[in-house]
Design a protein around this motif. Structure first.
Motif, PDB file in Angstrom:
ATOM      1  N   SER A  21       0.848  -0.843  -0.141  1.00 53.19           N
ATOM      2  CA  SER A  21      -0.388  -0.582   0.218  1.00 53.19           C
ATOM      3  C   SER A  21       0.830   0.972  -0.033  1.00 53.19           C
ATOM      4  O   SER A  21       2.295   1.385   0.366  1.00 53.19           O
ATOM      5  CB  SER A  21      -0.549  -0.285   1.140  1.00 53.19           C
ATOM      6  OG  SER A  21      -1.426  -0.816   1.605  1.00 53.19           O
ATOM      7  N   MET A  34      -0.751   7.235 -10.402  1.00 53.93           N
ATOM      8  CA  MET A  34       0.082   6.535  -9.103  1.00 53.93           C
ATOM      9  C   MET A  34       0.587   5.258  -9.845  1.00 53.93           C
ATOM     10  O   MET A  34       0.327   4.132 -10.614  1.00 53.93           O
ATOM     11  CB  MET A  34      -0.763   6.443  -8.370  1.00 53.93           C
ATOM     12  CG  MET A  34      -1.802   7.665  -7.755  1.00 53.93           C
ATOM     13  SD  MET A  34      -2.117   7.232  -6.238  1.00 53.93           S
ATOM     14  CE  MET A  34      -1.141   7.384  -5.042  1.00 53.93           C
ATOM     15  N   ARG A  71      -6.304   1.669  -7.189  1.00 53.91           N
ATOM     16  CA  ARG A  71      -6.342   2.838  -6.603  1.00 53.91           C
ATOM     17  C   ARG A  71      -7.600   3.441  -5.786  1.00 53.91           C
ATOM     18  O   ARG A  71      -8.596   2.782  -6.445  1.00 53.91           O
ATOM     19  CB  ARG A  71      -5.851   4.119  -7.322  1.00 53.91           C
ATOM     20  CG  ARG A  71      -6.285   4.995  -8.310  1.00 53.91           C
ATOM     21  CD  ARG A  71      -5.835   5.509  -9.101  1.00 53.91           C
ATOM     22  NE  ARG A  71      -5.821   6.501  -8.788  1.00 53.91           N
ATOM     23  CZ  ARG A  71      -5.014   7.852  -9.681  1.00 53.91           C
ATOM     24  NH1 ARG A  71      -4.333   7.701 -10.514  1.00 53.91           N
ATOM     25  NH2 ARG A  71      -4.890   8.118  -8.511  1.00 53.91           N
ATOM     26  N   ASN A  73      -8.892   6.209  -4.977  1.00 51.62           N
ATOM     27  CA  ASN A  73      -8.900   8.122  -4.851  1.00 51.62           C
ATOM     28  C   ASN A  73      -9.605   8.456  -4.162  1.00 51.62           C
ATOM     29  O   ASN A  73      -8.516   9.815  -3.817  1.00 51.62           O
ATOM     30  CB  ASN A  73     -10.036   8.700  -5.701  1.00 51.62           C
ATOM     31  CG  ASN A  73      -9.253   8.066  -7.377  1.00 51.62           C
ATOM     32  OD1 ASN A  73      -7.846   7.706  -7.489  1.00 51.62           O
ATOM     33  ND2 ASN A  73      -9.953   8.040  -8.880  1.00 51.62           N
ATOM     34  N   ASN A  76      -6.748   8.372  -1.416  1.00 48.05           N
ATOM     35  CA  ASN A  76      -5.386   9.110  -2.171  1.00 48.05           C
ATOM     36  C   ASN A  76      -3.945   7.859  -2.158  1.00 48.05           C
ATOM     37  O   ASN A  76      -2.890   7.803  -1.177  1.00 48.05           O
ATOM     38  CB  ASN A  76      -4.918  10.155  -1.476  1.00 48.05           C
ATOM     39  CG  ASN A  76      -5.450  11.424  -1.687  1.00 48.05           C
ATOM     40  OD1 ASN A  76      -6.006  11.008  -3.061  1.00 48.05           O
ATOM     41  ND2 ASN A  76      -5.627  12.519  -0.980  1.00 48.05           N
ATOM     42  N   THR A  77      -4.730   7.024  -2.137  1.00 45.14           N
ATOM     43  CA  THR A  77      -3.543   5.554  -1.793  1.00 45.14           C
ATOM     44  C   THR A  77      -3.910   4.457  -3.276  1.00 45.14           C
ATOM     45  O   THR A  77      -4.928   4.314  -4.150  1.00 45.14           O
ATOM     46  CB  THR A  77      -4.806   4.155  -0.600  1.00 45.14           C
ATOM     47  OG1 THR A  77      -4.723   5.201   0.659  1.00 45.14           O
ATOM     48  CG2 THR A  77      -3.602   3.474  -0.504  1.00 45.14           C
ATOM     49  N   VAL A  78      -2.504   3.849  -3.123  1.00 44.43           N
ATOM     50  CA  VAL A  78      -2.621   2.837  -3.922  1.00 44.43           C
ATOM     51  C   VAL A  78      -1.889   1.251  -4.364  1.00 44.43           C
ATOM     52  O   VAL A  78      -1.536   2.158  -3.103  1.00 44.43           O
ATOM     53  CB  VAL A  78      -1.369   3.315  -5.388  1.00 44.43           C
ATOM     54  CG1 VAL A  78      -0.067   3.723  -5.030  1.00 44.43           C
ATOM     55  CG2 VAL A  78      -0.947   2.698  -6.734  1.00 44.43           C
ATOM     56  N   CYS A  95       6.855   3.525  -4.804  1.00 46.10           N
ATOM     57  CA  CYS A  95       5.817   4.257  -5.235  1.00 46.10           C
ATOM     58  C   CYS A  95       6.051   5.383  -5.679  1.00 46.10           C
ATOM     59  O   CYS A  95       6.293   5.911  -5.560  1.00 46.10           O
ATOM     60  CB  CYS A  95       4.708   3.413  -4.237  1.00 46.10           C
ATOM     61  SG  CYS A  95       4.102   5.065  -3.066  1.00 46.10           S
ATOM     62  N   ALA A  97       3.919   8.955  -6.684  1.00 46.11           N
ATOM     63  CA  ALA A  97       2.324   9.641  -7.317  1.00 46.11           C
ATOM     64  C   ALA A  97       2.866  11.156  -8.197  1.00 46.11           C
ATOM     65  O   ALA A  97       3.793  11.635  -8.088  1.00 46.11           O
ATOM     66  CB  ALA A  97       1.736  10.106  -6.619  1.00 46.11           C
TER      67      ALA A  97
END
Length: 123
Positions: A21, A34, A71, A73, A76-78, A95, A97
């Motif tokens: 994550s 991302m 993701r 949205n 705000n996490t991938v 990661c 972004a």
């Protein structure tokens, strides 16, 4: 600006599964792309998977069919779901972004990287 925090790395057996994550925080206005990259010892950093704001994905040939990028949205996490990992997937995973931060006349583009997380796949 924008900070990325990665979690979920560690030791996994070949054929198992692992989920990474990466959460973005800060004065985020919008996040466009991302993605996940990795770097194995003695090798260059390479793209693993990429996801656009609209959900379009792209994968390295070596992970197609095994890894899934997604993701959230709202958070705000991938994520990177690693299924059936192989020994050659062992690397430090990062990661990345890209987007805009700030508001109004203070809005600026950003490109941020998270801290690396070690993923070790045991045979």
């Amino acid at each position: 600006q924008v900070q990325l925090v990665v979690s979920g790395g560690g030791l996994v057996q070949a054929g198992g599964s692992l989920r990474l994550s990466c959460a973005a925080s800060g004065s985020i206005f919008s996040i466009n792309a991302m993605g996940w990259y990795r770097q194995a010892p003695g090798k260059q950093r390479e793209l693993v998977a990429h996801i656009s704001s609209g959900g379009s994905t792209k994968y390295a040939d070596s992970v197609k069919g095994r890894f899934t990028v997604s993701r959230d949205n709202a958070k705000n996490t991938v994520y990177l779901e690693m299924n059936s990992p192989k020994h050659e997937d062992t690397a430090v995973y990062y990661c990345k972004a890209e987007g805009d931060y700030g508001t109004g006349l203070q809005r600026r583009n950003f490109v941020s990287w998270g801290q690396g997380t070690q993923v070790t796949v045991s045979s």
